[in-house]
Scaffold this motif. Structure first.
Motif, PDB file in Angstrom:
ATOM      1  N   TYR A 193       0.708  -1.020  -0.003  1.00  0.00           N
ATOM      2  CA  TYR A 193      -0.059   0.045  -0.184  1.00  0.00           C
ATOM      3  C   TYR A 193       0.925   1.307   0.022  1.00  0.00           C
ATOM      4  O   TYR A 193       0.474   2.348   0.459  1.00  0.00           O
ATOM      5  CB  TYR A 193      -0.822  -0.046   1.321  1.00  0.00           C
ATOM      6  CG  TYR A 193      -2.058  -1.016   1.023  1.00  0.00           C
ATOM      7  CD1 TYR A 193      -3.344  -0.806   0.256  1.00  0.00           C
ATOM      8  CD2 TYR A 193      -2.126  -2.176   1.407  1.00  0.00           C
ATOM      9  CE1 TYR A 193      -4.313  -1.441   0.166  1.00  0.00           C
ATOM     10  CE2 TYR A 193      -3.079  -3.295   1.205  1.00  0.00           C
ATOM     11  CZ  TYR A 193      -4.133  -2.825   0.598  1.00  0.00           C
ATOM     12  OH  TYR A 193      -5.207  -3.656   0.293  1.00  0.00           O
ATOM     13  N   PHE A 195       2.191   3.433  -2.614  1.00  0.00           N
ATOM     14  CA  PHE A 195       2.137   3.536  -3.882  1.00  0.00           C
ATOM     15  C   PHE A 195       3.481   4.493  -4.658  1.00  0.00           C
ATOM     16  O   PHE A 195       3.760   4.207  -5.440  1.00  0.00           O
ATOM     17  CB  PHE A 195       1.007   4.355  -4.541  1.00  0.00           C
ATOM     18  CG  PHE A 195       0.586   4.442  -6.026  1.00  0.00           C
ATOM     19  CD1 PHE A 195       0.088   3.244  -6.464  1.00  0.00           C
ATOM     20  CD2 PHE A 195       0.804   5.593  -6.993  1.00  0.00           C
ATOM     21  CE1 PHE A 195      -0.232   2.944  -7.833  1.00  0.00           C
ATOM     22  CE2 PHE A 195       0.466   5.282  -8.175  1.00  0.00           C
ATOM     23  CZ  PHE A 195      -0.219   4.072  -8.540  1.00  0.00           C
ATOM     24  N   ALA A 211       0.587  -5.913  -9.030  1.00  0.00           N
ATOM     25  CA  ALA A 211      -0.202  -5.477  -7.888  1.00  0.00           C
ATOM     26  C   ALA A 211      -0.749  -6.660  -7.305  1.00  0.00           C
ATOM     27  O   ALA A 211      -1.042  -7.720  -7.957  1.00  0.00           O
ATOM     28  CB  ALA A 211      -1.496  -4.602  -8.663  1.00  0.00           C
ATOM     29  N   CYS A 213      -2.924  -6.261  -4.700  1.00  0.00           N
ATOM     30  CA  CYS A 213      -4.142  -5.852  -4.066  1.00  0.00           C
ATOM     31  C   CYS A 213      -5.038  -5.510  -5.188  1.00  0.00           C
ATOM     32  O   CYS A 213      -4.774  -4.572  -6.045  1.00  0.00           O
ATOM     33  CB  CYS A 213      -3.926  -4.774  -3.136  1.00  0.00           C
ATOM     34  SG  CYS A 213      -2.597  -4.931  -1.709  1.00  0.00           S
ATOM     35  N   GLU A 215      -7.458  -3.562  -5.940  1.00  0.00           N
ATOM     36  CA  GLU A 215      -7.832  -2.170  -5.901  1.00  0.00           C
ATOM     37  C   GLU A 215      -6.850  -1.435  -6.621  1.00  0.00           C
ATOM     38  O   GLU A 215      -6.995  -0.391  -7.051  1.00  0.00           O
ATOM     39  CB  GLU A 215      -8.402  -1.666  -4.687  1.00  0.00           C
ATOM     40  CG  GLU A 215      -7.237  -1.687  -3.679  1.00  0.00           C
ATOM     41  CD  GLU A 215      -7.405  -2.785  -2.770  1.00  0.00           C
ATOM     42  OE1 GLU A 215      -6.974  -2.647  -1.460  1.00  0.00           O
ATOM     43  OE2 GLU A 215      -7.536  -3.898  -3.305  1.00  0.00           O
ATOM     44  N   HIS A 216      -5.729  -2.077  -6.609  1.00  0.00           N
ATOM     45  CA  HIS A 216      -4.481  -1.319  -7.306  1.00  0.00           C
ATOM     46  C   HIS A 216      -4.245  -1.860  -8.780  1.00  0.00           C
ATOM     47  O   HIS A 216      -3.172  -1.367  -9.333  1.00  0.00           O
ATOM     48  CB  HIS A 216      -3.152  -1.720  -6.487  1.00  0.00           C
ATOM     49  CG  HIS A 216      -3.325  -0.559  -5.057  1.00  0.00           C
ATOM     50  ND1 HIS A 216      -2.472  -0.913  -4.212  1.00  0.00           N
ATOM     51  CD2 HIS A 216      -4.386   0.358  -4.653  1.00  0.00           C
ATOM     52  CE1 HIS A 216      -3.085  -0.057  -3.194  1.00  0.00           C
ATOM     53  NE2 HIS A 216      -3.841   0.629  -3.400  1.00  0.00           N
ATOM     54  N   ASN A 217      -5.018  -2.715  -9.150  1.00  0.00           N
ATOM     55  CA  ASN A 217      -4.581  -3.560 -10.553  1.00  0.00           C
ATOM     56  C   ASN A 217      -4.283  -2.640 -11.618  1.00  0.00           C
ATOM     57  O   ASN A 217      -3.164  -2.470 -12.262  1.00  0.00           O
ATOM     58  CB  ASN A 217      -5.549  -4.492 -10.972  1.00  0.00           C
ATOM     59  CG  ASN A 217      -5.662  -5.748 -10.027  1.00  0.00           C
ATOM     60  OD1 ASN A 217      -4.830  -6.027  -9.112  1.00  0.00           O
ATOM     61  ND2 ASN A 217      -6.548  -6.501 -10.239  1.00  0.00           N
ATOM     62  N   ALA A 219      -4.188   0.959 -11.345  1.00  0.00           N
ATOM     63  CA  ALA A 219      -3.216   2.108 -11.036  1.00  0.00           C
ATOM     64  C   ALA A 219      -1.905   1.982 -11.186  1.00  0.00           C
ATOM     65  O   ALA A 219      -1.130   2.739 -11.706  1.00  0.00           O
ATOM     66  CB  ALA A 219      -3.598   2.627  -9.531  1.00  0.00           C
ATOM     67  N   LEU A 220      -1.480   0.451 -10.659  1.00  0.00           N
ATOM     68  CA  LEU A 220      -0.077   0.077 -10.801  1.00  0.00           C
ATOM     69  C   LEU A 220       0.320  -0.054 -12.243  1.00  0.00           C
ATOM     70  O   LEU A 220       1.340   0.369 -12.800  1.00  0.00           O
ATOM     71  CB  LEU A 220       0.333  -0.969  -9.944  1.00  0.00           C
ATOM     72  CG  LEU A 220       0.810  -0.513  -8.423  1.00  0.00           C
ATOM     73  CD1 LEU A 220       0.952  -1.871  -7.719  1.00  0.00           C
ATOM     74  CD2 LEU A 220       1.951   0.221  -8.535  1.00  0.00           C
ATOM     75  N   TYR A 228      -0.779  -8.192 -12.533  1.00  0.00           N
ATOM     76  CA  TYR A 228      -1.442  -8.411 -11.230  1.00  0.00           C
ATOM     77  C   TYR A 228      -1.159  -9.780 -10.592  1.00  0.00           C
ATOM     78  O   TYR A 228      -0.937 -10.462 -11.568  1.00  0.00           O
ATOM     79  CB  TYR A 228      -2.899  -7.922 -11.052  1.00  0.00           C
ATOM     80  CG  TYR A 228      -3.982  -8.688 -12.076  1.00  0.00           C
ATOM     81  CD1 TYR A 228      -4.225 -10.039 -11.899  1.00  0.00           C
ATOM     82  CD2 TYR A 228      -4.401  -7.863 -12.982  1.00  0.00           C
ATOM     83  CE1 TYR A 228      -4.915 -10.514 -12.866  1.00  0.00           C
ATOM     84  CE2 TYR A 228      -5.345  -8.405 -13.945  1.00  0.00           C
ATOM     85  CZ  TYR A 228      -5.685  -9.641 -13.804  1.00  0.00           C
ATOM     86  OH  TYR A 228      -6.351 -10.147 -14.765  1.00  0.00           O
TER      87      TYR A 228
END
Length: 318
Positions: A193, A195, A211, A213, A215-217, A219-220, A228
């Protein structure tokens, strides 16, 4: 042992056509869309190798180009060394060269982790997932030494697994930067977590960042990650793969829309107080797919939770 990047399976029907391969493909040493696969058990709690093969085949056919076995979602703390090796062998037999196999080998004991890495290599894994040693909370120089020793112990490429919420110890970004110089340390599964820290490593290394997590797929991925390693992919592999496919096709708005659509299920499975292994197995079982019970100390989801999870799943799948 396969060390080259495996061929990506075709996208599910209706998915956007990905852009031609570029530098991102070369960085994605284990593929883009990886599932942190559950470990199926029989009703009596024994390892279900037939179920594991059927689940692995389904995941790969639905868009996963890599499978991570014996990780957190795979209940690695409660499977034996022999079961871990048997699982790799069985899944390799089921998926062949259609997907990479990354075997979780991390423990709190360096000697034990080294032994598991060597066993995973012999069983046919393509890579080793190595978490920072847990419980003893070693300082960063000791974490670094542990990870180097494991990387030196076999010919497997290593994916570092940074998940301080479970281990109590981060693999700090500066430590990752030093470890990136090791020829067999090639990837990171990021559950930190942090970033900013992830972007720092992406900017300064050629490591394949994943990623960890859901929810970060996106974004990263948008800032250069390889893809991911997803728990939610156990139940909706094609939906998560569609996010990456849309982004690669230049449809960034579509990718964002797909990611937002998955948010309710990500929250239901990963942020409601139950471990992902519990929620993933609950949903898989309700869908008639291989899963079986969880092993103690984990406990199965109650019926009310299963009904709620299924309702969220069906809204996404509609």
């Amino acid at each position: 042992m396969t060390t080259a990047t495996p061929p990506f399976p075709p996208s599910p029907p209706g998915a956007p056509t990905p852009a031609p391969p570029d530098a991102r493909d070369r960085a994605a040493v284990f593929g883009r869309a990886l599932c942190a696969m559950v470990t199926p058990f029989t009703r009596s709690g024994a390892l279900d190798l037939d179920g594991a093969q059927r689940l692995a085949d389904r995941l790969v056919s639905a868009g996963c180009d890599g499978l991570v076995l014996s990780g957190t979602t795979g209940e690695s703390p409660t499977t034996s060394d022999a079961e871990k090796a048997e699982l790799v062998t069985a899944v390799r037999e089921a998926v062949g060269d259609r997907a990479s196999i990354v075997a979780g080998v991390g423990t709190s004991d360096t000697r034990h982790t080294v032994a598991l890495a060597r066993a995973a290599e012999q069983a046919g894994a393509d890579g080793a997932l190595v978490v920072s040693p847990y419980y003893s909370r070693p300082p960063q120089d000791a974490v670094e030494a542990h990870l180097r020793e494991v990387a030196d112990a076999s010919g497997l490429p290593v994916m570092l697994y940074d998940i301080p919420g479970r281990t109590g110890t981060r693999i700090e970004p500066d430590t990752v930067l030093r470890l990136a110089e090791h020829p067999r340390i090639v990837a990171v599964k990021d559950c930190s977590y942090d970033f900013l820290g992830a972007q720092k490593v992406l900017a300064q290394t050629e490591l394949a960042y994943y990623a960890g997590c859901d929810e970060h797929n996106l974004a990263l991925y948008a800032v250069g990650a390889a893809g991911y390693v997803s728990t939610v992919a156990n139940v909706v592999p094609e939906r998560l793969r569609a996010v990456l496919d849309a982004f690669d096709a230049g449809d960034t708005a579509g990718a964002a829309r797909q990611q937002r659509r998955a948010t309710e299920l990500v929250e239901a499975m990963m942020a409601k107080g139950l471990p992902g292994a519990v929620t993933a197995k609950a949903l898989l079982g309700d869908l008639g797919l291989p899963s079986g019970p969880v092993r103690a100390p984990l406990r199965p989801a109650d019926r009310k939770t299963v009904v709620e999870l299924r309702a969220v799943h069906d809204r996404l799948a509609a």
